[in-house]
Design an enzyme around this catalytic site. Sequence first.
Site, mmCIF file in Angstrom:
data_model
loop_
_atom_site.group_PDB
_atom_site.id
_atom_site.type_symbol
_atom_site.label_atom_id
_atom_site.label_comp_id
_atom_site.label_asym_id
_atom_site.label_seq_id
_atom_site.Cartn_x
_atom_site.Cartn_y
_atom_site.Cartn_z
ATOM 1 N N ASP A 2 6.970 -10.939 7.847
ATOM 2 C CA ASP A 2 6.330 -12.229 7.595
ATOM 3 C C ASP A 2 7.100 -13.049 6.558
ATOM 4 O O ASP A 2 6.526 -13.877 5.845
ATOM 5 C CB ASP A 2 4.854 -12.076 7.226
ATOM 6 N N ASP A 7 10.353 -8.461 2.661
ATOM 7 C CA ASP A 7 10.663 -8.352 4.098
ATOM 8 C C ASP A 7 12.171 -8.480 4.298
ATOM 9 O O ASP A 7 12.765 -7.739 5.095
ATOM 10 C CB ASP A 7 9.970 -9.482 4.880
ATOM 11 N N ASN A 31 3.074 -14.281 4.666
ATOM 12 C CA ASN A 31 3.531 -14.860 3.397
ATOM 13 C C ASN A 31 3.823 -16.353 3.548
ATOM 14 O O ASN A 31 3.519 -17.157 2.672
ATOM 15 C CB ASN A 31 4.825 -14.180 2.931
ATOM 16 N N THR A 117 5.912 -4.989 8.632
ATOM 17 C CA THR A 117 5.975 -5.351 7.214
ATOM 18 C C THR A 117 5.191 -6.633 6.937
ATOM 19 O O THR A 117 5.383 -7.276 5.897
ATOM 20 C CB THR A 117 7.442 -5.515 6.748
ATOM 21 N N PHE A 163 -2.654 -7.330 0.830
ATOM 22 C CA PHE A 163 -2.372 -8.623 1.484
ATOM 23 C C PHE A 163 -2.246 -8.538 3.007
ATOM 24 O O PHE A 163 -2.872 -9.328 3.727
ATOM 25 C CB PHE A 163 -1.097 -9.236 0.884
ATOM 26 N N ASN A 164 -1.423 -7.645 3.535
ATOM 27 C CA ASN A 164 -1.169 -7.643 4.986
ATOM 28 C C ASN A 164 -2.439 -7.351 5.781
ATOM 29 O O ASN A 164 -2.673 -7.938 6.840
ATOM 30 C CB ASN A 164 -0.094 -6.603 5.356
ATOM 31 N N HIS A 233 7.682 -2.926 -1.515
ATOM 32 C CA HIS A 233 6.711 -2.541 -0.473
ATOM 33 C C HIS A 233 7.384 -2.343 0.895
ATOM 34 O O HIS A 233 7.305 -1.255 1.488
ATOM 35 C CB HIS A 233 5.661 -3.644 -0.292
ATOM 36 N N ASP A 234 7.978 -3.429 1.410
ATOM 37 C CA ASP A 234 8.467 -3.392 2.794
ATOM 38 C C ASP A 234 9.687 -2.479 2.982
ATOM 39 O O ASP A 234 9.747 -1.739 3.977
ATOM 40 C CB ASP A 234 8.757 -4.821 3.287
#
Length: 306
Positions: A2, A7, A31, A117, A163-164, A233-234
């Site tokens: 995103d 990402d 995002n 992601t 968030f995701n 994170h991703d």
Amino acid sequence: MDGGIDDALALILALRSPELEVAGITAVSGNVPVEQATVNGLRIVELLDRSDVWVARGLGNPLFRDPIRATAFHGSDGLGDSNLPLPKLSPSRKPALNAILETLASSKRKSTTIICTGPLTNIAALLTEFPDAEGMVEEIVIMGGAYFVTEYGFGNETPVAEFNVYSDPEAAKIVFEAGVPIKAVGLDATMNPRVQLTKSDYSWLRNRKGWVSAFASSILKNNIKTYGRFALHDPMAVAVKIRPSFFQFANYHAQVETKGEYTLGMTVADRRDWLPDDKLAGRPVMVCTSADPKFKQFFLRRLTAA
Ligand code: BDR
Ligand code: CA
């Protein structure tokens, strides 16, 4: 993907890893709007000279809700307001769902992993519109959720939601309830300070030679300046497929909250162990409980390798 900073770093890691054969990339609303996420995917493919990898524009809105954005964190361009030129490459002419389906159908049965992601909108739509797709996927690795199984496993978008998943909880629910094996890399693992980039990691990166280091440090600059650290994170969801030995997982039954007044988007992991299997709530999900700090060194080396 995103279109955010992590990402972009995750895509670079994937495209620089000979262990993976990246077939294609689908952008999704998250995002940043999906158009921007698509541009950012193309930027990475172009930067790494990998026009063999298609980039398709996916869905522009969550299944049933208005989108939420994270531009305050990722910048209005999703890449830290780094003022990069537009890519010359164009997105695939195929709709994203067809592009994924064709890739699945052309690869050996159940040999393909989908790494997510961003919000799970594209994958939920795929599984709903093309039910046969489920049987063609080996596993889905999701960066998403907060499972309350480590001290870091609480929400970042709300007190309890990541968030995701919060961005499209109905989509996450469809994916979690489908039959495909799921590995979830959530905040429980990614928010551990031992695996986040620090100011000194950033200085190290900025002093490396080469385009990739220059690109990575330019998109990280504002965030490091503001927060003094950056959670990977991703990239962690990608690294699970490259160096599985760095990660520990535990099996929990989990479900996604889609109705709660205070708990919308929460991933509820059933930690009870005294119930018979059929009384445990939700389908089994492998939840990442820790990442070896070696992951961070590995990530930085892959990014900066000549
Ligand atoms: C996730 O949310 C997004 O902002 C990041 O790109 C990552 O995928 C972390 O909660
Ligand atoms: Ca993301």
